[in-house]
Enzyme design. Sequence first.
Site, PDB file in Angstrom:
ATOM      1  N   ARG A 108       0.874  -1.184   0.000  1.00 17.56           N
ATOM      2  CA  ARG A 108       0.000   0.000   0.000  1.00 17.56           C
ATOM      3  C   ARG A 108       0.898   1.217   0.000  1.00 17.56           C
ATOM      4  NH1 ARG A 108      -5.247   1.529   3.537  1.00 17.56           N
ATOM      5  NH2 ARG A 108      -6.048   0.076   1.975  1.00 17.56           N
ATOM      6  N   HIS A 135      -7.488   0.873  -6.325  1.00 19.02           N
ATOM      7  CA  HIS A 135      -7.668   0.006  -5.148  1.00 19.02           C
ATOM      8  C   HIS A 135      -8.354  -1.305  -5.611  1.00 19.02           C
ATOM      9  CE1 HIS A 135      -7.833  -1.241  -1.122  1.00 19.02           C
ATOM     10  NE2 HIS A 135      -8.642  -0.359  -0.588  1.00 19.02           N
ATOM     11  N   GLN A 138     -10.103  -3.925  -3.088  1.00 19.41           N
ATOM     12  CA  GLN A 138     -11.391  -3.461  -2.580  1.00 19.41           C
ATOM     13  C   GLN A 138     -12.487  -3.729  -3.612  1.00 19.41           C
ATOM     14  OE1 GLN A 138     -12.248  -1.864   0.533  1.00 19.41           O
ATOM     15  NE2 GLN A 138     -14.247  -2.408  -0.254  1.00 19.41           N
ATOM     16  N   ASP A 230     -17.280   7.354  -1.161  1.00 16.56           N
ATOM     17  CA  ASP A 230     -15.975   7.255  -0.497  1.00 16.56           C
ATOM     18  C   ASP A 230     -15.643   8.638   0.055  1.00 16.56           C
ATOM     19  OD1 ASP A 230     -13.430   6.431   0.323  1.00 16.56           O
ATOM     20  OD2 ASP A 230     -12.532   6.607  -1.669  1.00 16.56           O
ATOM     21  N   CYS A 270     -16.326   1.874   0.848  1.00 18.18           N
ATOM     22  CA  CYS A 270     -15.161   1.017   1.092  1.00 18.18           C
ATOM     23  C   CYS A 270     -14.684   1.107   2.542  1.00 18.18           C
ATOM     24  CB  CYS A 270     -14.030   1.392   0.148  1.00 18.18           C
ATOM     25  SG  CYS A 270     -13.583   3.134   0.243  1.00 18.18           S
ATOM     26  N   ARG A 298     -13.546  -8.613   2.124  1.00 12.60           N
ATOM     27  CA  ARG A 298     -12.138  -8.398   1.813  1.00 12.60           C
ATOM     28  C   ARG A 298     -11.340  -9.652   2.177  1.00 12.60           C
ATOM     29  NH1 ARG A 298     -10.117  -3.177   1.730  1.00 12.60           N
ATOM     30  NH2 ARG A 298      -8.202  -4.192   1.037  1.00 12.60           N
TER      31      ARG A 298
HETATM   32  N1  NVA Z   1      -9.964   6.891  -1.319  1.00 10.70           N
HETATM   33  C1  NVA Z   1      -9.596   6.402  -0.004  1.00 10.70           C
HETATM   34  C2  NVA Z   1      -9.814   4.930   0.075  1.00 10.70           C
HETATM   35  C3  NVA Z   1      -9.486   4.328   1.439  1.00 10.70           C
HETATM   36  C4  NVA Z   1      -9.692   2.843   1.467  1.00 10.70           C
HETATM   37  C5  NVA Z   1      -8.126   6.740   0.259  1.00 10.70           C
HETATM   38  O1  NVA Z   1      -7.311   6.543  -0.636  1.00 10.70           O
HETATM   39  O2  NVA Z   1      -7.820   7.217   1.352  1.00 10.70           O
HETATM   40  N1   CP Z   2     -11.108  -0.066   2.601  1.00 11.04           N
HETATM   41  C1   CP Z   2      -9.845  -0.146   3.028  1.00 11.04           C
HETATM   42  O1   CP Z   2      -8.923  -0.405   2.262  1.00 11.04           O
HETATM   43  O2   CP Z   2      -9.687   0.043   4.362  1.00 11.04           O
HETATM   44  P1   CP Z   2      -8.294   0.280   5.113  1.00 11.04           P
HETATM   45  O3   CP Z   2      -7.787   1.631   4.653  1.00 11.04           O
HETATM   46  O4   CP Z   2      -8.655   0.287   6.563  1.00 11.04           O
HETATM   47  O5   CP Z   2      -7.349  -0.804   4.761  1.00 11.04           O
END
Ligand code: NVA
Ligand code: CP
Length: 310
Positions: A108, A135, A138, A230, A270, A298
């Site tokens: 990540r 992502h 997800q 989101d 998400c 997930r």
């Molecule tokens: N768009 C959000 C998704 C988190 C799972 C982010 O990137 O923070």
């Molecule tokens: N939806 C998701 O990826 O959650 P986290 O940021 O908690 O991993």
Amino acid sequence: MAVDMKGKDLISIHDLSREEINQILDTAHILKMKHKLSELYHPLKGKTLGMIFQKSSTRTRVSFEVGMYQLGGYALFLSANDLQLNRGETVADTARNLSRYLDGIMIRTFSHQDVVDLAEYSSVPVINGLTDLLHPCQVLSDLFSIKEKKQDLEGLKLAYIGDGNNMAHSLMFGGAKMGMHVVICSPSGFEPDSEITRLSRLDATRTGATINILDNPVDAVRTADIIYTDVWASMGQEEEHEKRLKSFSEYQVNGTLLENAKEDVLVMHCLPAHRGEEITDEVIDGPRSIVFDQAENRLHVQKAVMALVM
Ligand code: NVA
Ligand code: CP
């Protein structure tokens, strides 16, 4: 016929065939059943997954770590702050080194190119656990969750209300591959990336899906089977939060917006949610919401991905 996915990276849903996506979803269904029956299944016994995190996580970290354990393997949490990566070691050298110890790498991070580079120089499969651009884990889980509730994906309409961000992009790719109609409804200046739009429309021509970009939330949700939202400010955009609150104020998924939608519409997010911003308590805790099923899935879907590629 099963598709052999051993050794494959998961960087973008755009790189997957429809057969591969179906195989992931079918495998996830089997693994979920086994889990519910407390049936032990250890196809990854003796294997190790490294999990590099340059951003925070609740769901991704826990579901990958627990998933690896349930498959008989072992997962290592690698905080980017503690890796030499943070002191200038290159992504390529990190990939070459980690490949000598690990059987798979989940990452990540911010820059999508870093994941592409990690995969290029790694000899073990690399799984994208979120970048600024995409992502995929997800959205594969979300396709599974939608299928659980609606049986089939083809022909459904998903309306995404909010920022044209990593979630919007992966939903466009996922919908396009699976024949779903995806509407992205964003305020001016926050539309999805034009190259992702072009590629997802190209994928859509092969499946009968459509990808539309709108700016009116009421129009977007009117015939939708799924409403998705989101956060308005993603990880790394914290400084823009206040400014974004104003830009997105008309884009909240609330009870009034839902009055314009079908009675059986599913509401998805998400997570993490900023309650009272992009979604109200009433909606996220309401009868149409499936957000915690999404979170659970997930685990099952990522187990399927790991079992197939590692
Ligand atoms: N768009 C959000 C998704 C988190 C799972 C982010 O990137 O923070
Ligand atoms: N939806 C998701 O990826 O959650 P986290 O940021 O908690 O991993």
